[in-house]
Design an enzyme around this catalytic site. Structure first.
Site, PDB file in Angstrom:
ATOM      1  N   LYS A 156       0.964  -0.772   0.103  1.00 28.00           N
ATOM      2  CA  LYS A 156       0.427  -0.139  -0.254  1.00 28.00           C
ATOM      3  C   LYS A 156       1.346   1.016  -0.118  1.00 28.00           C
ATOM      4  CE  LYS A 156      -4.057   0.416   0.699  1.00 28.00           C
ATOM      5  NZ  LYS A 156      -4.973  -0.688  -0.283  1.00 28.00           N
TER       6      LYS A 156
HETATM    7  N1  GLU Z   1      -7.663  -0.432  -3.032  1.00 30.72           N
HETATM    8  C1  GLU Z   1      -8.122  -1.573  -3.523  1.00 30.72           C
HETATM    9  C2  GLU Z   1      -7.491  -2.047  -1.978  1.00 30.72           C
HETATM   10  O1  GLU Z   1      -7.986  -1.792  -1.166  1.00 30.72           O
HETATM   11  C3  GLU Z   1      -7.651  -2.101  -5.043  1.00 30.72           C
HETATM   12  C4  GLU Z   1      -6.075  -3.232  -4.739  1.00 30.72           C
HETATM   13  C5  GLU Z   1      -5.852  -3.258  -5.674  1.00 30.72           C
HETATM   14  O2  GLU Z   1      -6.564  -3.413  -7.008  1.00 30.72           O
HETATM   15  O3  GLU Z   1      -4.780  -4.173  -6.364  1.00 30.72           O
HETATM   16  O4  GLU Z   1      -8.292  -3.220  -2.228  1.00 30.72           O
END
Ligand code: GLU
Length: 467
Positions: A156
C-alpha cells in the site's frame, strides 16, 4: 484525531500486548529538525510528516492477526514473521505549484509480504495518510490476495494531501514526482499499485507514463486500474462495488434465504466503492434508503433515486441537499434499521463506542478495516453477520489481477468474461470461508484469516526462511 482515538481505545482494550503502538518501530526524525524553528520546519503549504508513532490502524490489524493466530495456534515464528512489514519507503519531495512556489509533500510505499508473489495494493491521496495506516492497509492486502488465491503479497502507498485542493496540473506534477520517488520500489514483478481513496484511473495513467518514460518503453503492467485505452481492463472501475453486491447477495441467500429484491441498504461513503455498490445492488432490486459522504448524509425510506442523485452530485459535489430526502448524520446512518449496512468510507468507523447501535442484519465491509476487533465482538453478540473486507471488497484486486494477466499476455477479455471470472473467484472463496466457519466454529473474518494465513504459511514452509 477521532480515528486515532478510536484505534487507541481498540488497542488498549486488546489483550495482545501491543500497547499504544509501542512495538511499532519509530521512524527517526532528521537530527536537524531540533535546531529549526517551527516555522522553518513547517513552512506554509507543507503538510509535515509527524514521525510520532500513534495508536493506530496497524495496531488494529495486529490485534486481528493475533486473535486469529491464537485461535488457530499459529507457530511463533510464523506469527512473528507475518506481523512485520518487509519493506517501508518514506519519500519527501518538492512540487512547483501554480503560483510558482515550492511545496513539499510526503508519501509512502509499504510492502508487507512477498511470499506469494509481487506486492499489490492501492495508492491513497488523503490528508490523514500515515506510515502506520499504510502498514495496516498493506497487511490487509496480503490477507485479501491470499484469500482470493491470487499470486500476490500485500502492499500500500499514499501521499499526505487533499487532492481536491490541487489544480489538475498540480495533481499531475505531484503524482509524477511521487511515482519517480517510489519507482525503485515498484514494477510489474515487484510491486503493482492501483487506485485507492483519492486516486483514479487518470492518476494511474500518469504513474504508468512516468515509470515508462524512465525506462524508455511502455510498461503498462506496472500498475492496474488504468484507463482501457492504455492497457486497462474493462470492468475494473465497477469491480469493487459489483463484488460487494455478488458477495452480499450470496450471503443473504445462504444465511437468510432472501434475495436482494426489496432489501433495504444504507451506504456510508459515496466514492468509487460506495457508489458502485449502491448502483449494482439497486440494479438487482435493492432499495438504497441512505447514503452519506464526508459532508453529511441523506435518507429516503422509499429508496433514493440514484440517477437523479448522480446529477445532483455533478452539480454540488455532495449527496447533501438532495431533493426529496431527509438529512441524516453519519452516526444516524450507521444505526439505521436496515437489512444491509455497507461502510465504504475509511477504516475505524465501527468501534466499541457505536457498535451496539448497529441494527443492520448484515454488515458488508466495503472499506478496508472499517470495524475494530472490539466492535466485532459486540456485533457478534448482537447476531449481526459481518462480511469481512478481505472477501467483501476483494472484487477490485481480483479484477486488477485480471488486468495484470491480460497486460502480460497482451490479450484482452470482454466485460462478460471479466465479470464471470470475478464472480467465480469471489464465490468459490466465499464457499471456502463459509465451510471453515462451520468446521472451525468461528465467524467469517476469523475463517477468512485462517484460510489466508494457512496458504501463506504453506508457501513459506516450502520456500523456507532465507538464508
Ligand atoms: N485499493 C484496492 C483495495 O484496497 C485495490 C487494490 C488493487 O487493485 O491492487 O483492495
Amino acid at each position: 484525531m477521532a480515528k486515532n482515538k478510536q484505534a487507541a481505545d481498540a488497542l488498549l482494550a486488546s489483550a495482545d500486548g501491543v500497547q499504544n503502538g509501542a512495538n511499532i518501530p519509530a521512524v527517526a526524525a532528521p537530527d536537524t529538525i531540533e535546531i529549526l524553528t517551527e516555522d522553518e520546519t513547517n513552512p506554509p503549504g507543507h503538510t509535515p510528516y509527524d514521525p510520532t508513532p500513534k495508536a493506530s490502524a496497524y495496531a488494529v490489524a495486529l490485534g486481528q492477526l493475533n486473535r486469529v493466530a491464537d485461535f488457530m495456534d499459529l507457530e511463533d515464528d510464523m506469527r512473528l514473521y507475518l506481523r512485520t512489514c518487509q519493506r517501508e519507503l518514506i519519500v519527501h519531495f518538492p512540487v512547483k505549484m501554480d503560483d510558482d512556489r515550492v511545496r513539499m509533500f510526503t508519501g509512502f510505499r509499504v510492502h508487507h509480504n512477498t511470499t506469494k508473489g509481487p506486492t499489490k495494493g492501492g495508492i491513497r491521496y488523503h490528508p490523514d495518510v500515515t506510515l502506520d495506516e499504510c502498514r495496516a492497509l498493506a497487511m490487509w492486502m496480503t490477507w485479501k490476495c491470499a484469500l482470493m488465491d491470487i499470486p500476490y503479497g500485500g502492499g500500500k502507498g499514499g501521499v499526505i494531501v487533499d487532492p481536491t485542493t490541487l489544480s489538475p496540473r498540480e495533481l499531475e506534477k505531484m503524482t509524477r514526482r511521487y511515482a519517480t520517488e517510489i519507482s525503485p520500489f515498484i514494477g510489474p514483478e515487484r510491486d503493482i499499485p492501483a487506485p485507492d481513496v483519492g486516486t483514479n484511473a487518470q492518476v494511474m495513467a500518469w504513474i504508468m507514463d512516468t515509470y515508462s518514460m524512465h525506462r524508455g518503453y511502455s510498461i503498462p503492467t506496472v500498475i492496474t486500474g488504468k484507463p482501457v485505452s492504455i492497457g486497462g481492463t474493462v470492468g475494473r472501475e465497477s469491480a469493487t462495488g459489483l463484488g460487494i453486491t455478488y458477495i452480499t447477495r450470496s450471503v443473504l441467500k445462504q444465511r437468510l434465504g432472501r434475495s436482494l429484491d426489496d432489501t433495504t441498504v444504507a451506504v456510508q461513503g459515496f466514492g468509487n466503492v460506495g457508489s458502485w455498490a449502491a448502483r449494482t445492488m439497486h440494479e438487482r432490486g435493492a432499495r438504497i434508503v441512505a447514503i452519506s459522504d464526508k459532508f453529511g448524509g441523506i435518507y429516503n425510506s422509499k429508496g433514493i433515486d440514484l440517477r437523479m442523485l448522480q446529477r445532483h452530485m455533478a452539480e454540488t459535489g455532495t449527496v447533501v441537499g438532495f431533493n426529496g430526502s431527509d438529512a441524516l448524520s453519519n452516526d444516524e446512518l450507521l444505526s439505521l434499521d436496515v437489512d444491509v449496512l455497507v461502510p465504504a468510507a475509511l477504516e475505524g468507523q465501527i468501534t466499541k463506542h457505536n457498535a451496539h447501535r448497529v441494527r443492520a442484519t448484515i454488515l458488508a465491509e466495503g472499506a478496508n478495516g472499517p470495524t475494530t476487533p472490539e466492535a466485532d465482538e459486540i456485533l457478534a453478540d448482537k447476531g449481526v453477520v459481518v462480511i469481512p473486507d478481505i472477501i467483501c471488497n476483494a472484487g477490485g484486486v481480483v479484477v486488477s489481477y485480471f488486468e495484470w494477466v491480460q497486460g502480460l499476455q497482451s490479450f484482452f477479455w470482454d466485460e462478460g468474461e471479466v465479470r464471470r471470472q470475478m464472480e467465480r473467484i469471489l464465490l468459490s472463496n466465499l464457499e471456502a470461508v463459509i465451510g471453515t466457519t462451520t468446521r472451525r466454529r468461528c465467524d467469517l473474518r476469523t475463517a477468512g484469516y485462517i484460510i489466508a494465513i494457512e496458504r501463506i504459511a504453506a508457501a513459506m514452509k516450502v520456500r523456507g526462511f532465507y538464508p
